[in-house]
Design an enzyme around this catalytic site. Structure first.
Site, PDB file in Angstrom:
ATOM      1  CG  ASP A  56      -1.599   0.863   1.204  1.00 32.59           C
ATOM      2  OD1 ASP A  56      -1.860   2.079   1.008  1.00 32.59           O
ATOM      3  OD2 ASP A  56      -3.025   0.538   1.491  1.00 32.59           O
ATOM      4  CG  LEU A  74       0.228   6.433 -12.803  1.00 37.06           C
ATOM      5  CD1 LEU A  74       1.085   7.245 -12.934  1.00 37.06           C
ATOM      6  CD2 LEU A  74      -0.093   5.464 -13.962  1.00 37.06           C
ATOM      7  CE1 TYR A 146      -9.087  10.124  -8.373  1.00 39.76           C
ATOM      8  CE2 TYR A 146     -10.627  11.079 -10.033  1.00 39.76           C
ATOM      9  CZ  TYR A 146      -9.303  10.736  -9.553  1.00 39.76           C
ATOM     10  OH  TYR A 146      -8.696   9.960 -10.496  1.00 39.76           O
ATOM     11  CE  LYS A 150      -5.986  10.887  -8.665  1.00 40.80           C
ATOM     12  NZ  LYS A 150      -4.222  10.428  -8.582  1.00 40.80           N
ATOM     13  CB  THR A 176      -7.528   7.599 -20.203  1.00 44.79           C
ATOM     14  OG1 THR A 176      -6.968   9.168 -20.459  1.00 44.79           O
ATOM     15  CG2 THR A 176      -6.667   6.101 -21.237  1.00 44.79           C
TER      16      THR A 176
END
Ligand code: UDP
Length: 316
Positions: A56, A74, A146, A150, A176
């Site tokens: 992790d 990523l 999220y 980010k 994507t």
């Protein structure tokens, strides 16, 4: 020299690992397999230059990799279904994960890339989205774990760069798709293809008039490699990476039905909270700094390859 790919067993990460190996690099793939799959890297595990670290990222501060020259960060669940499953964990992964990778970059002197996201623009009021637009994010909503995770990671990258001179690159990845997507991650392309191939109802959320622009994974990997290998230390980004061709979600549903020859019918379900209405990247900056980079793969060609992947790997 060695390259570390965190999230290397995920959809984009596994495609990146293959490219790096083909370039002759030694690749260390760090992943805890939460929203990725060992199947994505099964073919790589016997490769003499591929090393899988099942760990992790939150607990990766002690990691020591000899001759490390580059880090691609990523690691983070990226589909709404996965990042909302354990939202606190998502924030920890983005923020603590970024700190751990940046500390390794400081110790090793490696160049480090942050895989950020179009989600930093939230439900954008500027269209198409340019890098100097600060976004319209609901900091309290269901996507905020999220989006804000980010955004905080971007801030960490810029602050490490200013404070310690860390060699950073920030990319903002727009929607994507392609081989190695998880069939059950709830994303629109994988959902529609799986539904069409099994003749189940195609689930459009809302009336299907919301838009996205879809980039085939190979085009993204080309740009990621160019940024890390062919730009100077002065270029930090952020830089948008996506395909500016914009489609409504209804158009995607119809295209997938047509291409698969499916008997599925379209059903309409409620739109999730904070679902952005429009999204399309302005890629002027990427085109300029990456020597004319522009997405090459047409939607029909990319979808055909993705449909083939799901047919032969998932439904075999
Ligand atoms: N979507 C949909 N049906 C699905 C999955 C997604 O209509 O089965 C919609 C979703 O509401 C959103 C768009 O497709 O408007 C893209 O969703 P995805 O989760 O792929 O990516 P994101 O919302 O993060 O761009």
């Amino acid at each position: 020299m060695a390259v570390l790919v965190s999230g290397g067993a995920g959809f984009i990460g596994s495609n990146l690992c293959v490219r790096l190996l083909n370039m002759g690099e030694t690749v260390f793939c760090l992943d805890n397999l939460f929203s990725s799959s060992i199947d994505n890297i099964r073919n790589l595990q016997d490769h003499p230059r591929f090393h899988f670290i099942n760990l992790d990222i939150e607990h990766a501060s002690h990691l020591q990799i000899p001759n490390l020259s580059m880090i691609f960060n990523l690691a983070c669940p990226a589909s709404p279904v996965h990042y909302q499953y354990d939202s606190v964990k998502t924030i920890r992964t983005s923020v603590l994960g970024a700190i751990n990778m940046l500390d390794i970059a400081v110790q090793s002197g490696a160049r480090i890339l942050q895989a950020s996201t179009s989600e930093v623009y939230g439900d954008p009021l500027v269209h198409p989205q340019v890098e100097n637009y600060w976004g319209n994010v609901n900091p309290l909503g269901e996507r905020s774990c999220y989006d804000e995770g980010k955004r905080c990671a971007e801030s960490l990258f810029m602050n490490y760069h200013r404070q310690f001179g860390t060699k950073i690159k920030i990319i903002r990845i727009f929607n994507t798709y392609g081989p190695n997507m998880l069939e059950n991650d709830g994303r629109v392309v994988s959902n529609f293809i799986m539904q069409a191939l099994t003749n189940k109802d195609i689930t459009i959320y809302g009336d299907g008039s919301q838009t996205r622009s879809f980039q085939y994974v190979d085009d993204l990997i080309d740009a990621m490699i160019k940024i890390m290998y062919n730009t100077s230390d002065d270029f930090t980004g952020p830089v948008n990476l996506g395909n500016p061709e914009e489609y409504t979600i209804k158009e995607i549903a119809e295209k997938v039905i047509e291409m698969t020859g499916s008997k599925s019918k379209i059903v309409y379900l409620p739109l999730p909270n904070d679902d952005p209405t429009r999204r399309k990247p302005d890629i002027t900056l990427a085109n300029k700094v990456l020597n004319g980079w522009f997405p090459q793969v047409k939607l029909a060609d990319g979808l055909a390859k993705t449909i083939e992947y799901f047919k032969s790997n998932i439904l075999k």
